[in-house]
Design a protein around this motif. Structure first.
Motif, PDB file in Angstrom:
ATOM      1  N   ALA A 225      49.335 -88.079  97.025  1.00 11.87           N
ATOM      2  CA  ALA A 225      49.321 -88.947  98.207  1.00 11.87           C
ATOM      3  C   ALA A 225      49.395 -90.420  97.814  1.00 11.87           C
ATOM      4  O   ALA A 225      50.107 -91.213  98.446  1.00 11.87           O
ATOM      5  CB  ALA A 225      48.070 -88.678  99.043  1.00 11.87           C
ATOM      6  N   LEU A 226      48.653 -90.795  96.780  1.00  8.91           N
ATOM      7  CA  LEU A 226      48.677 -92.181  96.323  1.00  8.91           C
ATOM      8  C   LEU A 226      50.061 -92.574  95.812  1.00  8.91           C
ATOM      9  O   LEU A 226      50.517 -93.705  96.033  1.00  8.91           O
ATOM     10  CB  LEU A 226      47.629 -92.393  95.236  1.00  8.91           C
ATOM     11  CG  LEU A 226      46.162 -92.377  95.686  1.00  8.91           C
ATOM     12  CD1 LEU A 226      45.229 -92.376  94.482  1.00  8.91           C
ATOM     13  CD2 LEU A 226      45.860 -93.564  96.596  1.00  8.91           C
ATOM     14  N   GLU A 227      50.733 -91.667  95.121  1.00  7.39           N
ATOM     15  CA  GLU A 227      52.080 -91.953  94.647  1.00  7.39           C
ATOM     16  C   GLU A 227      53.035 -92.226  95.805  1.00  7.39           C
ATOM     17  O   GLU A 227      53.979 -93.009  95.667  1.00  7.39           O
ATOM     18  CB  GLU A 227      52.596 -90.774  93.816  1.00  7.39           C
ATOM     19  CG  GLU A 227      51.933 -90.646  92.460  1.00  7.39           C
ATOM     20  CD  GLU A 227      52.218 -89.316  91.789  1.00  7.39           C
ATOM     21  OE1 GLU A 227      53.014 -88.515  92.359  1.00  7.39           O
ATOM     22  OE2 GLU A 227      51.661 -89.068  90.706  1.00  7.39           O
ATOM     23  N   ARG A 228      52.781 -91.610  96.940  1.00  2.00           N
ATOM     24  CA  ARG A 228      53.607 -91.823  98.127  1.00  2.00           C
ATOM     25  C   ARG A 228      53.146 -93.029  98.938  1.00  2.00           C
ATOM     26  O   ARG A 228      53.726 -93.346  99.958  1.00  2.00           O
ATOM     27  CB  ARG A 228      53.575 -90.567  98.999  1.00  2.00           C
ATOM     28  CG  ARG A 228      54.329 -89.396  98.400  1.00  2.00           C
ATOM     29  CD  ARG A 228      53.981 -88.078  99.085  1.00  2.00           C
ATOM     30  NE  ARG A 228      54.854 -86.982  98.686  1.00  2.00           N
ATOM     31  CZ  ARG A 228      54.739 -86.304  97.540  1.00  2.00           C
ATOM     32  NH1 ARG A 228      53.765 -86.613  96.691  1.00  2.00           N
ATOM     33  NH2 ARG A 228      55.576 -85.330  97.254  1.00  2.00           N
ATOM     34  N   LYS A 229      52.069 -93.667  98.495  1.00  2.00           N
ATOM     35  CA  LYS A 229      51.497 -94.832  99.182  1.00  2.00           C
ATOM     36  C   LYS A 229      51.048 -94.484 100.604  1.00  2.00           C
ATOM     37  O   LYS A 229      51.161 -95.278 101.530  1.00  2.00           O
ATOM     38  CB  LYS A 229      52.478 -96.017  99.193  1.00  2.00           C
ATOM     39  CG  LYS A 229      52.787 -96.534  97.794  1.00  2.00           C
ATOM     40  CD  LYS A 229      53.751 -97.707  97.834  1.00  2.00           C
ATOM     41  CE  LYS A 229      53.859 -98.411  96.490  1.00  2.00           C
ATOM     42  NZ  LYS A 229      54.018 -97.535  95.330  1.00  2.00           N
ATOM     43  N   TRP A 230      50.505 -93.277 100.742  1.00  2.00           N
ATOM     44  CA  TRP A 230      49.975 -92.859 102.026  1.00  2.00           C
ATOM     45  C   TRP A 230      48.541 -93.346 102.194  1.00  2.00           C
ATOM     46  O   TRP A 230      47.837 -93.620 101.227  1.00  2.00           O
ATOM     47  CB  TRP A 230      49.991 -91.341 102.144  1.00  2.00           C
ATOM     48  CG  TRP A 230      51.360 -90.764 102.310  1.00  2.00           C
ATOM     49  CD1 TRP A 230      52.545 -91.436 102.429  1.00  2.00           C
ATOM     50  CD2 TRP A 230      51.679 -89.372 102.358  1.00  2.00           C
ATOM     51  NE1 TRP A 230      53.586 -90.561 102.552  1.00  2.00           N
ATOM     52  CE2 TRP A 230      53.086 -89.281 102.516  1.00  2.00           C
ATOM     53  CE3 TRP A 230      50.929 -88.209 102.287  1.00  2.00           C
ATOM     54  CZ2 TRP A 230      53.746 -88.060 102.603  1.00  2.00           C
ATOM     55  CZ3 TRP A 230      51.581 -86.990 102.375  1.00  2.00           C
ATOM     56  CH2 TRP A 230      52.971 -86.905 102.532  1.00  2.00           C
ATOM     57  N   GLU A 231      48.126 -93.413 103.437  1.00  2.00           N
ATOM     58  CA  GLU A 231      46.767 -93.826 103.755  1.00  2.00           C
ATOM     59  C   GLU A 231      45.774 -92.721 103.403  1.00  2.00           C
ATOM     60  O   GLU A 231      46.014 -91.532 103.639  1.00  2.00           O
ATOM     61  CB  GLU A 231      46.667 -94.125 105.252  1.00  2.00           C
ATOM     62  CG  GLU A 231      45.270 -94.440 105.739  1.00  2.00           C
ATOM     63  CD  GLU A 231      45.238 -94.792 107.206  1.00  2.00           C
ATOM     64  OE1 GLU A 231      44.703 -95.872 107.524  1.00  2.00           O
ATOM     65  OE2 GLU A 231      45.743 -94.002 108.036  1.00  2.00           O
ATOM     66  N   LEU A 232      44.631 -93.128 102.835  1.00  2.00           N
ATOM     67  CA  LEU A 232      43.522 -92.221 102.562  1.00  2.00           C
ATOM     68  C   LEU A 232      42.275 -92.741 103.263  1.00  2.00           C
ATOM     69  O   LEU A 232      41.925 -93.909 103.132  1.00  2.00           O
ATOM     70  CB  LEU A 232      43.258 -92.117 101.063  1.00  2.00           C
ATOM     71  CG  LEU A 232      44.314 -91.382 100.231  1.00  2.00           C
ATOM     72  CD1 LEU A 232      44.051 -91.574  98.742  1.00  2.00           C
ATOM     73  CD2 LEU A 232      44.339 -89.889 100.573  1.00  2.00           C
ATOM     74  N   ILE A 233      41.610 -91.866 103.992  1.00  2.00           N
ATOM     75  CA  ILE A 233      40.433 -92.204 104.782  1.00  2.00           C
ATOM     76  C   ILE A 233      39.260 -91.370 104.278  1.00  2.00           C
ATOM     77  O   ILE A 233      39.375 -90.148 104.134  1.00  2.00           O
ATOM     78  CB  ILE A 233      40.679 -91.909 106.279  1.00  2.00           C
ATOM     79  CG1 ILE A 233      41.831 -92.764 106.811  1.00  2.00           C
ATOM     80  CG2 ILE A 233      39.410 -92.128 107.102  1.00  2.00           C
ATOM     81  CD1 ILE A 233      42.383 -92.276 108.130  1.00  2.00           C
ATOM     82  N   ALA A 234      38.129 -92.009 104.017  1.00  2.00           N
ATOM     83  CA  ALA A 234      36.953 -91.292 103.536  1.00  2.00           C
ATOM     84  C   ALA A 234      36.489 -90.271 104.579  1.00  2.00           C
ATOM     85  O   ALA A 234      36.412 -90.567 105.768  1.00  2.00           O
ATOM     86  CB  ALA A 234      35.834 -92.272 103.213  1.00  2.00           C
ATOM     87  N   HIS A 235      36.141 -89.059 104.083  1.00  2.00           N
ATOM     88  CA  HIS A 235      35.862 -87.927 104.974  1.00  2.00           C
ATOM     89  C   HIS A 235      34.646 -87.144 104.485  1.00  2.00           C
ATOM     90  O   HIS A 235      34.709 -85.938 104.237  1.00  2.00           O
ATOM     91  CB  HIS A 235      37.111 -87.043 105.025  1.00  2.00           C
ATOM     92  CG  HIS A 235      37.061 -85.901 105.997  1.00  2.00           C
ATOM     93  ND1 HIS A 235      36.322 -85.916 107.165  1.00  2.00           N
ATOM     94  CD2 HIS A 235      37.698 -84.690 105.973  1.00  2.00           C
ATOM     95  CE1 HIS A 235      36.507 -84.784 107.810  1.00  2.00           C
ATOM     96  NE2 HIS A 235      37.316 -84.015 107.106  1.00  2.00           N
ATOM     97  N   ASN A 236      33.525 -87.864 104.318  1.00  2.00           N
ATOM     98  CA  ASN A 236      32.276 -87.239 103.874  1.00  2.00           C
ATOM     99  C   ASN A 236      32.322 -86.893 102.383  1.00  2.00           C
ATOM    100  O   ASN A 236      33.358 -87.036 101.735  1.00  2.00           O
ATOM    101  CB  ASN A 236      31.932 -86.004 104.690  1.00  2.00           C
ATOM    102  CG  ASN A 236      30.702 -86.186 105.541  1.00  2.00           C
ATOM    103  OD1 ASN A 236      30.611 -87.139 106.306  1.00  2.00           O
ATOM    104  ND2 ASN A 236      29.745 -85.280 105.422  1.00  2.00           N
ATOM    105  N   TYR A 237      31.179 -86.434 101.864  1.00  2.00           N
ATOM    106  CA  TYR A 237      31.113 -86.121 100.441  1.00  2.00           C
ATOM    107  C   TYR A 237      31.687 -84.732 100.150  1.00  2.00           C
ATOM    108  O   TYR A 237      32.461 -84.547  99.224  1.00  2.00           O
ATOM    109  CB  TYR A 237      29.670 -86.215  99.929  1.00  2.00           C
ATOM    110  CG  TYR A 237      29.620 -86.302  98.423  1.00  2.00           C
ATOM    111  CD1 TYR A 237      29.752 -87.535  97.789  1.00  2.00           C
ATOM    112  CD2 TYR A 237      29.492 -85.168  97.637  1.00  2.00           C
ATOM    113  CE1 TYR A 237      29.755 -87.639  96.406  1.00  2.00           C
ATOM    114  CE2 TYR A 237      29.495 -85.257  96.257  1.00  2.00           C
ATOM    115  CZ  TYR A 237      29.631 -86.496  95.647  1.00  2.00           C
ATOM    116  OH  TYR A 237      29.649 -86.575  94.276  1.00  2.00           O
TER     117      TYR A 237
END
Length: 305
Positions: free
Chosen positions: A109-121
């Motif tokens: 996902a990071l390689e595609r420069k997509w958004e990442l949202i924290a979703h609990n532990y």
């Protein structure tokens, strides 16, 4: 946390940037589940099960664990192929243990420069376990945000609670920890401002439990064509309404559900349908939240935020 009740009939028209009418958020949930826990208490799975019957936390539930893991091993890569082929991004949520245990997915996902949202532990723990212990809830949030920052090299701007089970303290804690937006409040088709005790800004950009592959396929039992009909029906009505005031449409996606071969066409065909409209914006939540934080006064009058 406090937000005023402002029905859509009392708002000014919402005008998205660049003349767009409808923002589409394709949310892919990267979620990790523990196989077993030390406690003999009933194990909350953090989502629907493929085989019914609850087991104690210290008893391994093979069909449900490996079904969910299918999404990590196979389903999510099938989804990546669809998104890449259609040239649209996904807004991804990710829990901390997914980063630690399944880093290949997050790197993709990071390689595609997509958004990442924290979703609990971890998917199987809920913030509501700490409803009456704010310090414990804050520790879960801080631990999650730390893993996120250590892995990604930047801070998370958003938050989605596992199973949407937040507490009355969650938004205030998130604002104090530097988070800009929450996805937990399921009550709108437009963003809105939430008041926090610190005075720091917080934007609600709603997730959905309705237009969600769990609901559409597993709870309602739709076929792939039935799922496409649900997605298109939601789109068509919101698109018509957006002629007067902008809307957003979210689809909640889980790799072990939509990523199955007999369901993936629903995602591909919906994307192809929506791409026909020039004034549709395939947006990230951070784009929406950042823009709205600076422009909300033109939408909801001061004192009604």
């Amino acid at each position: 946390m406090h937000y005023d009740f402002v029905p859509i009939s009392e708002r000014k028209p919402l005008k998205w940037p660049n003349g767009k009418r409808l923002a589409i958020i394709l949310t892919t949930n990267f979620e990790y589940w523990d196989a077993v826990r030390e406690s003999p208490k009933m194990f909350y799975p953090g989502g629907p099960s493929i085989v019914g019957g609850d087991l104690p936390g210290n008893v391994y539930d093979n069909p449900n664990y490996t079904w969910r893991e299918y999404g990590q091993r196979i389903g999510v890569w099938r989804m990546f192929d669809v998104f890449d082929a259609e040239g649209v991004p996904s807004s991804c949520t990710v829990n901390a243990k997914m980063m630690l245990e399944r880093p290949q997915v997050i790197h993709a996902a990071l390689e595609r420069k997509w958004e990442l949202i924290a979703h609990n532990y971890v998917q199987t723990d809920l913030l509501t376990d700490n409803m009456f212990d704010e310090a414990a809830e804050r520790e879960v949030i801080r631990s999650t945000l730390k893993v996120y920052e250590d892995f990604c090299g930047f801070k998370s701007k958003g938050w989605l609670s596992s199973s949407l089970r937040s507490t009355l303290n969650t938004v205030d804690i998130l604002a104090e920890e530097g988070v800009l937006f929450t996805c937990d409040l399921l009550n709108d088709d437009q963003p809105y401002m939430v008041r926090t005790r610190s005075g720091k800004p917080m934007v609600s950009v709603s997730y959905t439990s309705e237009v969600n592959d769990f609901t559409v396929f597993m709870r309602q039992g739709n076929t792939v064509n039935g799922g496409i009909d649900v997605f298109k029906e939601q789109f068509d009505w919101l698109y018509a309404e957006s002629a007067a005031s902008g809307r957003f449409m979210n689809i909640g996606l889980h790799p072990h559900v939509i990523g199955q071969p007999f369901r993936i066409r629903a995602l591909r065909d919906f994307i192809r349908y929506a791409k026909q409209f020039d004034d549709v914006w395939f947006a990230t939540r951070e784009e929406i939240a950042s823009w709205y934080a600076n422009n909300h006064a033109s939408h909801v009058a001061t004192g009604k935020q």
